[in-house]
Design an enzyme around this catalytic site. Sequence first.
Site, PDB file in Angstrom:
ATOM      1  N   ALA A  72       0.826  -1.224   0.000  1.00 38.62           N
ATOM      2  CA  ALA A  72       0.000   0.000   0.000  1.00 38.62           C
ATOM      3  C   ALA A  72       0.853   1.265   0.000  1.00 38.62           C
ATOM      4  O   ALA A  72       0.347   2.360   0.244  1.00 38.62           O
ATOM      5  CB  ALA A  72      -0.955  -0.019   1.192  1.00 38.62           C
ATOM      6  N   THR A  73       2.143   1.129  -0.280  1.00 33.90           N
ATOM      7  CA  THR A  73       3.008   2.321  -0.292  1.00 33.90           C
ATOM      8  C   THR A  73       3.039   2.997  -1.658  1.00 33.90           C
ATOM      9  O   THR A  73       3.690   4.029  -1.822  1.00 33.90           O
ATOM     10  CB  THR A  73       4.452   1.940   0.102  1.00 33.90           C
ATOM     11  OG1 THR A  73       4.896   0.901  -0.794  1.00 33.90           O
ATOM     12  CG2 THR A  73       4.544   1.458   1.532  1.00 33.90           C
TER      13      THR A  73
ATOM     14  N   SER B   6      -3.167 -10.191 -13.363  1.00 38.66           N
ATOM     15  CA  SER B   6      -2.836  -9.298 -14.488  1.00 38.66           C
ATOM     16  C   SER B   6      -3.367  -9.925 -15.765  1.00 38.66           C
ATOM     17  O   SER B   6      -3.658 -11.132 -15.793  1.00 38.66           O
ATOM     18  CB  SER B   6      -1.309  -9.186 -14.580  1.00 38.66           C
ATOM     19  OG  SER B   6      -0.917  -8.598 -15.798  1.00 38.66           O
TER      20      SER B   6
ATOM     21  N   TYR C 137       7.406 -13.379 -15.397  1.00 40.41           N
ATOM     22  CA  TYR C 137       6.335 -12.540 -14.839  1.00 40.41           C
ATOM     23  C   TYR C 137       4.977 -13.135 -15.212  1.00 40.41           C
ATOM     24  O   TYR C 137       4.101 -13.285 -14.351  1.00 40.41           O
ATOM     25  CB  TYR C 137       6.452 -11.094 -15.336  1.00 40.41           C
ATOM     26  CG  TYR C 137       5.350 -10.207 -14.792  1.00 40.41           C
ATOM     27  CD1 TYR C 137       5.293  -9.893 -13.431  1.00 40.41           C
ATOM     28  CD2 TYR C 137       4.348  -9.704 -15.623  1.00 40.41           C
ATOM     29  CE1 TYR C 137       4.263  -9.103 -12.918  1.00 40.41           C
ATOM     30  CE2 TYR C 137       3.317  -8.916 -15.114  1.00 40.41           C
ATOM     31  CZ  TYR C 137       3.276  -8.620 -13.764  1.00 40.41           C
ATOM     32  OH  TYR C 137       2.260  -7.843 -13.249  1.00 40.41           O
TER      33      TYR C 137
HETATM   34  P1  NDP Z   1       3.814  -0.360  -7.738  1.00 41.56           P
HETATM   35  O1  NDP Z   1       5.242  -0.658  -8.022  1.00 41.56           O
HETATM   36  O2  NDP Z   1       3.337   1.047  -7.908  1.00 41.56           O
HETATM   37  O3  NDP Z   1       3.430  -0.875  -6.272  1.00 41.56           O
HETATM   38  C1  NDP Z   1       3.838  -2.128  -5.826  1.00 41.56           C
HETATM   39  C2  NDP Z   1       3.625  -2.259  -4.322  1.00 41.56           C
HETATM   40  O4  NDP Z   1       4.038  -3.577  -3.927  1.00 41.56           O
HETATM   41  C3  NDP Z   1       4.435  -1.273  -3.537  1.00 41.56           C
HETATM   42  O5  NDP Z   1       3.633  -0.742  -2.494  1.00 41.56           O
HETATM   43  C4  NDP Z   1       5.554  -2.111  -2.941  1.00 41.56           C
HETATM   44  O6  NDP Z   1       5.894  -1.619  -1.654  1.00 41.56           O
HETATM   45  C5  NDP Z   1       4.889  -3.483  -2.812  1.00 41.56           C
HETATM   46  N1  NDP Z   1       5.862  -4.571  -2.788  1.00 41.56           N
HETATM   47  C6  NDP Z   1       6.665  -4.973  -3.799  1.00 41.56           C
HETATM   48  N2  NDP Z   1       7.460  -5.965  -3.389  1.00 41.56           N
HETATM   49  C7  NDP Z   1       7.151  -6.200  -2.078  1.00 41.56           C
HETATM   50  C8  NDP Z   1       7.639  -7.099  -1.089  1.00 41.56           C
HETATM   51  N3  NDP Z   1       8.602  -7.984  -1.354  1.00 41.56           N
HETATM   52  N4  NDP Z   1       7.104  -7.062   0.154  1.00 41.56           N
HETATM   53  C9  NDP Z   1       6.125  -6.168   0.434  1.00 41.56           C
HETATM   54  N5  NDP Z   1       5.626  -5.300  -0.454  1.00 41.56           N
HETATM   55  C10 NDP Z   1       6.139  -5.300  -1.696  1.00 41.56           C
HETATM   56  O7  NDP Z   1       3.000  -1.337  -8.713  1.00 41.56           O
HETATM   57  P2  NDP Z   1       1.426  -1.509  -9.006  1.00 41.56           P
HETATM   58  O8  NDP Z   1       0.603  -0.779  -8.035  1.00 41.56           O
HETATM   59  O9  NDP Z   1       1.229  -1.261 -10.452  1.00 41.56           O
HETATM   60  O10 NDP Z   1       1.309  -3.070  -8.796  1.00 41.56           O
HETATM   61  C11 NDP Z   1       0.495  -3.675  -7.820  1.00 41.56           C
HETATM   62  C12 NDP Z   1       0.151  -5.084  -8.293  1.00 41.56           C
HETATM   63  O11 NDP Z   1      -0.563  -5.001  -9.534  1.00 41.56           O
HETATM   64  C13 NDP Z   1       1.360  -5.982  -8.583  1.00 41.56           C
HETATM   65  O12 NDP Z   1       1.064  -7.267  -8.132  1.00 41.56           O
HETATM   66  C14 NDP Z   1       1.472  -5.947 -10.114  1.00 41.56           C
HETATM   67  O13 NDP Z   1       2.082  -7.102 -10.615  1.00 41.56           O
HETATM   68  C15 NDP Z   1       0.018  -5.863 -10.493  1.00 41.56           C
HETATM   69  N6  NDP Z   1      -0.275  -5.312 -11.816  1.00 41.56           N
HETATM   70  C16 NDP Z   1       0.189  -4.093 -12.221  1.00 41.56           C
HETATM   71  C17 NDP Z   1      -0.142  -3.606 -13.471  1.00 41.56           C
HETATM   72  C18 NDP Z   1       0.364  -2.309 -14.001  1.00 41.56           C
HETATM   73  O14 NDP Z   1       0.393  -2.122 -15.236  1.00 41.56           O
HETATM   74  N7  NDP Z   1       0.756  -1.357 -13.167  1.00 41.56           N
HETATM   75  C19 NDP Z   1      -1.055  -4.342 -14.363  1.00 41.56           C
HETATM   76  C20 NDP Z   1      -1.466  -5.621 -13.842  1.00 41.56           C
HETATM   77  C21 NDP Z   1      -1.118  -6.062 -12.614  1.00 41.56           C
HETATM   78  P3  NDP Z   1       7.377  -1.496  -1.036  1.00 41.56           P
HETATM   79  O15 NDP Z   1       8.304  -1.231  -2.188  1.00 41.56           O
HETATM   80  O16 NDP Z   1       7.271  -0.362  -0.073  1.00 41.56           O
HETATM   81  O17 NDP Z   1       7.584  -2.788  -0.372  1.00 41.56           O
HETATM   82  C1  8X3 Z   2       1.233  -5.708 -15.825  1.00 43.96           C
HETATM   83  C2  8X3 Z   2       0.652  -5.630 -17.193  1.00 43.96           C
HETATM   84  O1  8X3 Z   2       1.023  -6.251 -19.635  1.00 43.96           O
HETATM   85  O2  8X3 Z   2       2.853  -5.152 -18.454  1.00 43.96           O
HETATM   86  O3  8X3 Z   2       0.876  -6.886 -15.190  1.00 43.96           O
HETATM   87  O4  8X3 Z   2       2.327  -7.445 -17.999  1.00 43.96           O
HETATM   88  S1  8X3 Z   2       1.779  -6.147 -18.367  1.00 43.96           S
END
Ligand code: NDP
Ligand code: 8X3
Length: 248
Positions: free
Chosen positions: A5-6, A135, A148
């Site tokens: 949630a960061t 995703s 991934y």
């Molecule tokens: P962000 O990088 O903006 O956010 C990712 C979050 O995950 C951060 O809050 C980070 O917090 C946390 N995180 C990552 N690794 C860890 C860890 N080892 N332990 C605890 N927390 C962790 O990415 P998104 O918001 O885009 O992604 C969120 C989810 O959505 C992911 O699962 C991603 O695969 C998925 N997703 C994203 C898409 C996109 O295009 N953006 C599309 C489809 C799916 P911190 O670094 O503080 O730990």
């Molecule tokens: C994130 C979307 O298409 O970059 O999961 O894999 S994509």
Amino acid sequence: MITGATAGFGRATAKKFAENGYNVIITGRRTERLDEVKKELGKNKGIKVLTLNFDVRKRYEVEDIINEMPDEWMNIDILVNNAGLAVGLDPIDRGNIDDWDRMVDTNIKGILYVTRAVVPFMVARKTGHIFNISSIAGKEEYENGNVYCATKHAVDSLSRSMRIDLLKHNIKVTNIAPGMAETEFSLVRFKDDRKRAKEVYRGVDPLTAEDIADVIYWCATRPPHVCINDITITPLQQANVHHINRRQ
Ligand code: NDP
Ligand code: 8X3
């Protein structure tokens, strides 16, 4: 409880629920960010915010921190398994094995560790709702997406398995499959290469984190007898991982 949630989806989802009167547990590795988000959410009067600082890859840290939460926080109604990442975009013969480990450990094992720690409390109360953020990469494969895509296929599969196993306990499970969304995702994938990260969204109006938060909130607020099992959401300009209608 919202993991990761960061930033991105997790942060927007925490905000959406807090604005609607929910107490929220926010998790992540970056402590300063957790404090910043807590301060932001705290502006919503009458709600409480608990921050938990752990790495979802660390099994015993996850177990200990969740089991040591104050009693008043143990009754988690909704778990959003959101923490996750892509690292690198390399062909299978040249992939960085450390990147693979990070993705497998975070996206698959992380969800399992958090779910295993939280769900017994839901089972005991015979109520709850789990969201797994997969995703469109969990529905299809694209060139160099290999590991991934495999981790997100695993999430998609685990969502269906959780739904089956938790059916008798009245627990809802919703798989969310977003397409292209501009968050910190591409910056993380390309290891802070801003130019490469920006190029991903060239000529497209991508989804925003708030779009995903809206969908999660909508699913969470359906009547008790309704479970949304799976939602795929993409920008208007993206049909699937292969077909993107970019502005020239
Ligand atoms: P962000 O990088 O903006 O956010 C990712 C979050 O995950 C951060 O809050 C980070 O917090 C946390 N995180 C990552 N690794 C860890 C860890 N080892 N332990 C605890 N927390 C962790 O990415 P998104 O918001 O885009 O992604 C969120 C989810 O959505 C992911 O699962 C991603 O695969 C998925 N997703 C994203 C898409 C996109 O295009 N953006 C599309 C489809 C799916 P911190 O670094 O503080 O730990
Ligand atoms: C994130 C979307 O298409 O970059 O999961 O894999 S994509």
